[in-house]
Enzyme design. Structure first.
Site, mmCIF file in Angstrom:
data_model
loop_
_atom_site.group_PDB
_atom_site.id
_atom_site.type_symbol
_atom_site.label_atom_id
_atom_site.label_comp_id
_atom_site.label_asym_id
_atom_site.label_seq_id
_atom_site.Cartn_x
_atom_site.Cartn_y
_atom_site.Cartn_z
ATOM 1 N N ARG A 1 10.710 8.383 12.784
ATOM 2 C CA ARG A 1 10.027 7.735 11.897
ATOM 3 C C ARG A 1 9.801 6.130 12.191
ATOM 4 N NH1 ARG A 1 14.271 10.412 8.684
ATOM 5 N NH2 ARG A 1 15.577 8.523 8.711
ATOM 6 N N LYS B 1 4.291 -1.189 -4.743
ATOM 7 C CA LYS B 1 3.704 -0.171 -5.430
ATOM 8 C C LYS B 1 4.537 0.491 -6.104
ATOM 9 C CE LYS B 1 2.854 4.545 -3.791
ATOM 10 N NZ LYS B 1 2.443 5.508 -2.771
ATOM 11 N N LYS C 1 -4.517 1.595 -8.474
ATOM 12 C CA LYS C 1 -4.662 2.634 -7.529
ATOM 13 C C LYS C 1 -4.570 3.929 -8.309
ATOM 14 C CE LYS C 1 -1.985 4.759 -3.572
ATOM 15 N NZ LYS C 1 -1.513 4.462 -2.348
HETATM 16 P P1 13P Z 1 -2.507 9.904 -0.588
HETATM 17 O O1 13P Z 1 -3.600 9.202 -0.289
HETATM 18 O O2 13P Z 1 -1.717 10.796 0.515
HETATM 19 O O3 13P Z 1 -2.394 10.665 -1.718
HETATM 20 O O4 13P Z 1 -1.124 8.887 -0.693
HETATM 21 C C1 13P Z 1 -1.293 7.615 -1.351
HETATM 22 C C2 13P Z 1 -0.157 7.296 -2.058
HETATM 23 O O5 13P Z 1 0.603 6.188 -1.696
HETATM 24 C C3 13P Z 1 0.263 8.167 -3.087
HETATM 25 O O6 13P Z 1 1.199 7.271 -4.043
#
Ligand code: 13P
Length: 338
Positions: free
Chosen positions: A46, A136, A219
């Site tokens: 990782r 996030k 997002k």
């Molecule tokens: P994906 O672009 O693979 O959907 O992942 C983005 C993400 O951080 C989802 O929380």
């Protein structure tokens, strides 16, 4: 140097048509991605994989922020630098996924609630001291017959808003990520309707919790049919429905909207973002990317866990980063695909 305001951080992340790399997969999730290419899910793999991503040359021209999970934040490159230091040298903001994942919601069959608010204020303080500039939190909304319920939307919006307020108090830009999943056989219109409903709850809760919209990044998912839908929409239809949704739902004070890829292929996610920016000009927010899978799939395949393939992995990642930054300015063409 004086500390940047939340709005300055948000604008720096997406400035110059850059986007965000979501490299914050939990140990379990990265394990699923590694398994596709026969890579062992251990701590060193990782670490090595995330080092490959953040040491990719010229990626900083296209990626203004990288989201990590807790483990990666504590890891170092082979030559002993922390990943945060490395990004800072490149002018890239370091971000942290702070939610603790989803749990089934009681008395709401088939629905989930994101956890992780307890102790969040202390954790955010610690992250801010280490140089983390954004965070996030992801809410997960499933479309199924009769779902989602208002209960699920309200509870998830409330959690997102409480998280966002705590981030701003700590001087950290919250990425607010309500994800309406692409699973299922629903069409474009149903995705539009549920996403509209979801964002209405989210912005109401952000208002109630006194979150400054100038200091967040949104997002969301694009408006897109479920993976099993009989009718798959055109890139143009997806772009138009997505921008229509944003116009209906997102106040102009928000500096940027960075879409998640949500299971789209790399080329699809890039083409859709490009169509959004080609077909719609003079919008109040920047429209860019915060992709996980759509930035990493070909890089992971090229690397496949072998030290000898690091360069191949980095070339693949650099290409996706560049093509998505072109899409953020509406200058991508499918002919650029390898
Ligand atoms: P994906 O672009 O693979 O959907 O992942 C983005 C993400 O951080 C989802 O929380």
């Amino acid at each position: 140097m004086s500390k940047r305001t939340l709005n300055e951080i948000a604008n720096a992340i997406i400035g110059g048509y850059r986007g965000v790399l979501a490299a914050d997969e939990s140990t379990a999730t990265i394990g699923k991605r590694f398994a596709m290419f026969g890579v062992d899910n251990n701590e060193e793999n990782r670490r090595a994989y995330r080092e490959l991503l953040v040491t990719t040359k010229d990626a900083a021209d296209h990626v203004g922020g990288v989201i990590f999970c807790e483990e990666t934040l504590g890891q170092r490159t082979k030559d002993g630098r922390t990943f945060i230091e490395l990004l800072q040298e490149e002018g890239v903001a370091a971000g942290i996924k702070v939610d603790k994942g989803i749990q089934p919601m009681p008395f709401a069959p088939g629905e989930s609630i994101t956890e992780g608010l307890d102790g969040l204020r202390q954790r955010l303080d610690g992250y801010a001291k280490r140089g983390v500039e954004f965070a996030k939190w992801r809410a997960v909304i499933d479309i199924a017959p009769g779902l989602p319920s208002d209960l699920c939307l309200r509870a998830n919006a409330e959690a997102l808003a409480r998280y966002a307020a705590l981030c701003q108090e700590a001087g950290i830009v919250p990425i607010v990520a309500p994800e309406v999943l692409m699973d299922g056989d629903h069409g474009l219109d149903r995705c539009y309707e549920i996403s509209r409903h979801t964002l209405a709850f989210v912005f109401e809760a952000l208002y109630e919790h006194r979150v400054a919209l100038e200091g967040i990044l949104l997002k969301p998912n694009m408006v897109i049919p479920g993976k099993k839908a009989r009718d798959q929409s055109t890139t143009e239809d997806i772009a138009d429905a997505t921008v229509r949704l944003m116009k209906q739902s997102v106040p102009p004070a928000v500096p940027g909207i960075v879409f998640l890829s949500g299971g789209q292929s790399e080329a699809e996610a890039t083409a859709n973002l490009n169509a959004i920016n080609v077909r719609h000009k003079n919008l109040p927010w920047k429209l860019s990317f915060s992709y996980g899978r759509a930035l990493q799939q070909s890089a992971l395949r090229a690397w496949s866990g072998k030290a000898a393939n690091v360069q191949a992995g980095q070339s693949a990642f650099a290409l996706r980063a560049k093509l998505n930054a072109l899409a953020a300015r509406g200058a991508y063409s499918p002919a650029m695909e390898p």
